[in-house]
Design a protein around this motif. Structure first.
Motif, short mmCIF file in Angstrom:
data_model
loop_
_atom_site.label_atom_id
_atom_site.label_comp_id
_atom_site.label_asym_id
_atom_site.label_seq_id
_atom_site.Cartn_x
_atom_site.Cartn_y
_atom_site.Cartn_z
N GLY B 96 0.84 -1.25 -0.06
CA GLY B 96 0.01 0.05 -0.07
C GLY B 96 0.80 1.44 0.04
O GLY B 96 1.84 1.34 -0.75
N ALA B 97 0.60 2.20 0.85
CA ALA B 97 1.11 3.55 0.92
C ALA B 97 2.70 3.23 1.34
O ALA B 97 3.59 4.04 0.84
N GLY B 98 2.84 2.20 2.04
CA GLY B 98 4.35 1.91 2.45
C GLY B 98 5.22 1.36 1.32
O GLY B 98 6.48 1.32 1.48
N SER B 99 4.77 0.90 0.21
CA SER B 99 5.42 0.38 -0.84
C SER B 99 6.27 1.48 -1.73
O SER B 99 7.01 0.91 -2.41
N TYR B 100 6.02 2.64 -1.26
CA TYR B 100 6.88 3.60 -1.90
C TYR B 100 8.29 3.75 -1.05
O TYR B 100 9.35 4.15 -1.58
N GLN B 101 8.21 3.36 0.22
CA GLN B 101 9.62 3.24 0.85
C GLN B 101 10.29 2.06 1.10
O GLN B 101 9.73 0.90 1.62
N LEU B 102 11.66 1.99 1.00
CA LEU B 102 12.24 0.79 1.10
C LEU B 102 13.38 1.17 2.52
O LEU B 102 13.94 1.94 2.30
N THR B 103 13.02 0.41 3.65
CA THR B 103 13.55 0.66 4.77
C THR B 103 14.88 -0.44 5.00
O THR B 103 14.73 -1.58 4.89
N PHE B 104 16.02 0.35 5.29
CA PHE B 104 17.29 -0.60 5.29
C PHE B 104 17.62 -0.67 6.64
O PHE B 104 17.43 0.05 7.51
N GLY B 105 18.30 -1.95 6.98
CA GLY B 105 19.04 -2.19 8.22
C GLY B 105 20.34 -1.39 8.13
O GLY B 105 20.72 -0.84 7.10
N LYS B 106 21.06 -1.52 9.01
CA LYS B 106 22.39 -0.61 9.27
C LYS B 106 23.40 -1.36 8.63
O LYS B 106 24.42 -0.59 8.76
N GLY B 107 23.51 -2.43 8.01
CA GLY B 107 24.47 -3.10 7.37
C GLY B 107 25.50 -4.05 8.13
O GLY B 107 25.52 -3.97 9.40
N THR B 108 26.08 -4.99 7.35
CA THR B 108 26.87 -5.86 8.13
C THR B 108 28.38 -6.03 7.10
O THR B 108 28.00 -6.00 6.05
N LYS B 109 29.47 -5.63 7.83
CA LYS B 109 30.59 -5.72 7.06
C LYS B 109 31.14 -6.99 7.03
O LYS B 109 31.76 -7.45 8.16
N LEU B 110 31.06 -7.68 5.94
CA LEU B 110 31.82 -9.16 5.96
C LEU B 110 33.23 -9.03 5.32
O LEU B 110 33.50 -8.53 4.31
N SER B 111 33.92 -9.66 6.08
CA SER B 111 35.36 -9.97 5.75
C SER B 111 35.63 -11.42 5.53
O SER B 111 35.51 -12.17 6.49
N VAL B 112 36.20 -11.72 4.47
CA VAL B 112 36.48 -13.28 4.15
C VAL B 112 37.92 -13.34 4.33
O VAL B 112 38.84 -12.69 3.06
N ILE B 113 38.54 -14.08 5.00
CA ILE B 113 40.08 -14.19 5.30
C ILE B 113 40.55 -15.28 4.30
O ILE B 113 39.95 -16.47 4.41
N PRO B 114 41.30 -14.85 3.35
CA PRO B 114 42.05 -16.01 2.48
C PRO B 114 42.74 -17.02 3.25
O PRO B 114 43.37 -16.76 4.26
#
Lengths: 114, 114
Positions: B96-114
């Motif tokens: 509905g009216a909320g479909s205009y907004q995309l709410t994001f999480g604060k993010g996850t910094k992923l580090s892959v260690i070789p």
């Protein structure tokens, strides 16, 4: 090439000096929006537009203005910038026909207000 | 409005191991849940998404699961590679009216260690 463009990409300015960040898309998308990204806070929506001449506030609209006079352009205006508006800004667009449509981001504008 | 919580904020894994990032949302009317990957200095890009009428979706090494009852969804990356190192954002979009907004999480910094 289908894309969202922003200008300028980098801007250093001083407190109180009005500035405009432009955003343009060539995909005929109805929906456009502005986000700011700050460390630890993720992406927060500033304003969005559902179509020409239709805009609404997002979560952090204070200190910003927008306009949507043409479908392809959605400029972000800072009438009197302050240091707390130093941030990375992203414009985004998506087709407005479905809530499931992918949202495309511009390359970002890094703004520093001294 | 919608509120999206994302955990963990940082995640380090050994190359070849799996990584899981979890998000919860508050609005039971939300029906679209995309995941974005943001490499250093670049724009967020959609990597996978899921609709509320689907419980799981896979795309090669990436999968997303959704539990509507518990209002949480997760990103699973298997056989991680160094190029998976990035910041990942979950998001939710309402109906509905909320479909205009995309709410994001604060993010996850992923580090892959070789």
């Amino acid at each position: 090439e289908a894309q969202v463009t922003q200008n300028p990409r980098y801007l250093i300015t001083v407190t109180g000096k009005k500035l405009t960040v432009t955003c343009s898309q060539n995909m005929n998308h109805e929906y456009m929006s502005w986000y700011r990204q700050d460390p630890g806070l993720g992406l927060r929506q500033i304003y969005y537009s559902m179509n020409v001449e239709v805009t609404d506030k997002g979560d952090v609209p204070e200190g910003y203005k927008v306009s949507r006079k043409e479908k392809r352009n959605f400029p972000l205006i800072l009438e009197s910038p302050s240091p707390n508006q130093t941030s990375l800004y992203f414009c985004a667009s998506r087709p407005g026909t479905s809530a499931y449509n992918e949202q495309f981001f511009g390359p970002g504008t890094r703004l520093t207000v001294l | 409005g919608e509120n999206v919580e994302q955990h963990p904020s940082t995640l380090s894994v050994q190359e070849g191991d799996s990584a899981v990032i979890k998000c919860t949302y508050s609005d039971s009317a939300s029906n679209y849940f995309p995941w974005y990957k943001q490499e250093l200095g670049k724009r967020p890009q959609l990597i996978i998404d899921i609709r509320s009428n689907v419980g799981e979706k896979k795309d090669q090494r990436i999968a997303v699961t959704l539990n509507k009852t518990a209002k949480h969804f997760s990103l699973h990356i298997t056989e991680t590679q160094p190029e998976d190192s990035a910041v990942y954002f979950c998001a939710a979009r309402g109906s509905g009216a909320g479909s205009y907004q995309l709410t994001f999480g604060k993010g996850t910094k992923l580090s892959v260690i070789p």
